[in-house]
Design a protein around this motif. Structure first.
Motif, PDB file in Angstrom:
ATOM      1  N   VAL A 155      45.016  37.080  28.408  1.00 56.41           N
ATOM      2  CA  VAL A 155      44.926  38.574  28.971  1.00 56.41           C
ATOM      3  C   VAL A 155      43.707  38.908  29.283  1.00 56.41           C
ATOM      4  O   VAL A 155      43.496  39.631  30.264  1.00 56.41           O
ATOM      5  CB  VAL A 155      45.852  39.313  27.975  1.00 56.41           C
ATOM      6  CG1 VAL A 155      45.877  40.701  28.533  1.00 56.41           C
ATOM      7  CG2 VAL A 155      47.349  38.889  27.792  1.00 56.41           C
ATOM      8  N   HIS A 156      42.755  38.855  28.148  1.00 58.30           N
ATOM      9  CA  HIS A 156      41.728  39.248  28.612  1.00 58.30           C
ATOM     10  C   HIS A 156      40.686  38.769  29.707  1.00 58.30           C
ATOM     11  O   HIS A 156      40.441  39.210  30.777  1.00 58.30           O
ATOM     12  CB  HIS A 156      40.715  38.903  27.261  1.00 58.30           C
ATOM     13  CG  HIS A 156      39.185  39.070  27.420  1.00 58.30           C
ATOM     14  ND1 HIS A 156      38.604  40.296  27.472  1.00 58.30           N
ATOM     15  CD2 HIS A 156      38.102  38.271  27.387  1.00 58.30           C
ATOM     16  CE1 HIS A 156      37.239  40.161  27.700  1.00 58.30           C
ATOM     17  NE2 HIS A 156      37.066  38.820  27.727  1.00 58.30           N
ATOM     18  N   THR A 157      40.592  37.225  29.823  1.00 63.06           N
ATOM     19  CA  THR A 157      40.155  36.704  30.959  1.00 63.06           C
ATOM     20  C   THR A 157      40.750  36.884  32.363  1.00 63.06           C
ATOM     21  O   THR A 157      40.180  37.046  33.549  1.00 63.06           O
ATOM     22  CB  THR A 157      39.915  35.161  30.681  1.00 63.06           C
ATOM     23  OG1 THR A 157      41.370  34.596  30.307  1.00 63.06           O
ATOM     24  CG2 THR A 157      39.318  34.786  29.460  1.00 63.06           C
ATOM     25  N   HIS A 158      42.149  36.974  32.176  1.00 60.50           N
ATOM     26  CA  HIS A 158      42.820  37.122  33.660  1.00 60.50           C
ATOM     27  C   HIS A 158      42.462  38.794  34.289  1.00 60.50           C
ATOM     28  O   HIS A 158      42.454  38.870  35.191  1.00 60.50           O
ATOM     29  CB  HIS A 158      44.162  36.981  33.416  1.00 60.50           C
ATOM     30  CG  HIS A 158      44.491  35.479  33.749  1.00 60.50           C
ATOM     31  ND1 HIS A 158      44.250  34.514  32.525  1.00 60.50           N
ATOM     32  CD2 HIS A 158      44.806  34.502  34.623  1.00 60.50           C
ATOM     33  CE1 HIS A 158      44.460  33.230  32.842  1.00 60.50           C
ATOM     34  NE2 HIS A 158      45.037  33.405  34.313  1.00 60.50           N
ATOM     35  N   VAL A 159      42.775  39.466  33.100  1.00 60.45           N
ATOM     36  CA  VAL A 159      42.504  41.083  33.673  1.00 60.45           C
ATOM     37  C   VAL A 159      41.215  41.228  34.183  1.00 60.45           C
ATOM     38  O   VAL A 159      40.787  41.965  35.292  1.00 60.45           O
ATOM     39  CB  VAL A 159      42.831  41.966  32.493  1.00 60.45           C
ATOM     40  CG1 VAL A 159      42.422  43.453  32.985  1.00 60.45           C
ATOM     41  CG2 VAL A 159      44.277  41.944  32.257  1.00 60.45           C
ATOM     42  N   LEU A 160      40.334  40.659  33.395  1.00 54.45           N
ATOM     43  CA  LEU A 160      38.872  40.916  33.913  1.00 54.45           C
ATOM     44  C   LEU A 160      38.479  40.077  35.314  1.00 54.45           C
ATOM     45  O   LEU A 160      38.012  40.690  36.266  1.00 54.45           O
ATOM     46  CB  LEU A 160      37.498  40.308  32.954  1.00 54.45           C
ATOM     47  CG  LEU A 160      37.675  41.267  31.754  1.00 54.45           C
ATOM     48  CD1 LEU A 160      36.632  40.691  30.658  1.00 54.45           C
ATOM     49  CD2 LEU A 160      37.110  42.472  32.036  1.00 54.45           C
ATOM     50  N   MET A 206      40.857  39.035  37.455  1.00 56.93           N
ATOM     51  CA  MET A 206      41.588  39.512  38.729  1.00 56.93           C
ATOM     52  C   MET A 206      41.033  40.938  39.025  1.00 56.93           C
ATOM     53  O   MET A 206      41.174  41.190  40.206  1.00 56.93           O
ATOM     54  CB  MET A 206      43.156  39.488  38.164  1.00 56.93           C
ATOM     55  CG  MET A 206      43.557  38.381  37.673  1.00 56.93           C
ATOM     56  SD  MET A 206      43.609  36.977  39.241  1.00 56.93           S
ATOM     57  CE  MET A 206      45.237  37.554  39.882  1.00 56.93           C
ATOM     58  N   SER A 207      40.756  41.764  38.115  1.00 52.38           N
ATOM     59  CA  SER A 207      39.995  42.947  38.570  1.00 52.38           C
ATOM     60  C   SER A 207      38.808  42.631  39.412  1.00 52.38           C
ATOM     61  O   SER A 207      38.619  43.461  40.401  1.00 52.38           O
ATOM     62  CB  SER A 207      39.562  43.880  37.458  1.00 52.38           C
ATOM     63  OG  SER A 207      40.658  43.958  36.564  1.00 52.38           O
ATOM     64  N   LEU A 208      37.807  41.777  39.186  1.00 52.64           N
ATOM     65  CA  LEU A 208      36.665  41.565  40.009  1.00 52.64           C
ATOM     66  C   LEU A 208      37.311  41.034  41.264  1.00 52.64           C
ATOM     67  O   LEU A 208      36.579  41.293  42.361  1.00 52.64           O
ATOM     68  CB  LEU A 208      35.993  40.842  39.264  1.00 52.64           C
ATOM     69  CG  LEU A 208      34.537  40.336  39.836  1.00 52.64           C
ATOM     70  CD1 LEU A 208      33.749  41.636  40.121  1.00 52.64           C
ATOM     71  CD2 LEU A 208      33.725  39.324  39.121  1.00 52.64           C
ATOM     72  N   SER A 241      49.580  45.745  39.722  1.00 51.94           N
ATOM     73  CA  SER A 241      50.153  44.504  39.410  1.00 51.94           C
ATOM     74  C   SER A 241      49.501  43.658  38.344  1.00 51.94           C
ATOM     75  O   SER A 241      49.948  42.805  37.553  1.00 51.94           O
ATOM     76  CB  SER A 241      50.179  43.682  40.862  1.00 51.94           C
ATOM     77  OG  SER A 241      51.267  44.025  41.406  1.00 51.94           O
ATOM     78  N   VAL A 242      48.194  43.747  38.218  1.00 52.03           N
ATOM     79  CA  VAL A 242      47.354  42.735  37.259  1.00 52.03           C
ATOM     80  C   VAL A 242      47.852  43.566  35.868  1.00 52.03           C
ATOM     81  O   VAL A 242      48.278  42.455  35.092  1.00 52.03           O
ATOM     82  CB  VAL A 242      45.866  43.143  37.612  1.00 52.03           C
ATOM     83  CG1 VAL A 242      45.219  42.599  36.250  1.00 52.03           C
ATOM     84  CG2 VAL A 242      45.383  42.239  38.494  1.00 52.03           C
TER      85      VAL A 242
END
Length: 166
Positions: A76-81, A83-85, A114-115
């Motif tokens: 969750v942490h790596t994908h949210v960061l 994908m946000s970028l 969506s993220v």
């Protein structure tokens, strides 16, 4: 500052640079989707099985175990960061295209929602809330469509004559 259509006025070399970025960003994004399909078969039950495991299914071709809390928090942490970028950078480019503000607003804000729904949904699915798999699928599809339309809009406007949009 006039930014609507600014992308059209950039020098050819800058457009090539941005185009290369959008292509590589797209390769990375769609490779991630291939990985999702490989690990979950792109189905609601496959997504649930990927995070909750399938130890109870004696007929399973591939044995999967429930992810640990550490694995889930890392995912969750790596994908949210990341994908946000990704969506921030693509969103900046979308705002520089020539298009109606409402379309640009949707294409640049929706991916953040969506993220959160996709990766928050994955976490809640892992905790045992089974219906979240449908939220994950819906938000993942919407996120993919906004990425597709945003990247195509940017790419299209980079390489077509600017007087077409005047």
């Amino acid at each position: 500052m006039q930014y609507n259509g600014f992308l059209l006025s950039l020098p050819k070399e800058v457009k090539i640079f941005i185009g290369a970025f959008v292509i590589i960003l797209s390769v990375g994004f769609y490779t991630g989707l291939l990985f999702v399909n490989e690990t979950s078969a792109g189905t609601p039950s496959g997504i649930q099985e990927n995070y909750q495991g399938n130890e109870e299914d004696e007929d399973a071709e591939i044995m999967k175990f429930k992810k640990s809390e550490r694995e889930m928090l890392t995912t969750v942490h790596t994908h949210v960061l990341s994908m946000s970028l990704i969506f921030f950078l693509l969103g900046v480019l979308v705002w520089l295209t020539k298009a109606p503000k409402k379309i640009k607003l949707f294409l640049t804000v929706e991916p953040f929602l969506s993220v959160m729904l996709t990766f928050g949904g994955i976490y809640f699915l892992w905790t045992g809330i089974g219906w979240m798999k449908y939220v994950v699928i819906f938000s993942g599809i919407l996120m993919t469509l906004t990425f597709l339309f945003s990247s195509l809009m940017v790419f299209f406007q980079l390489f077509y004559k600017s007087n077409r949009y005047a």
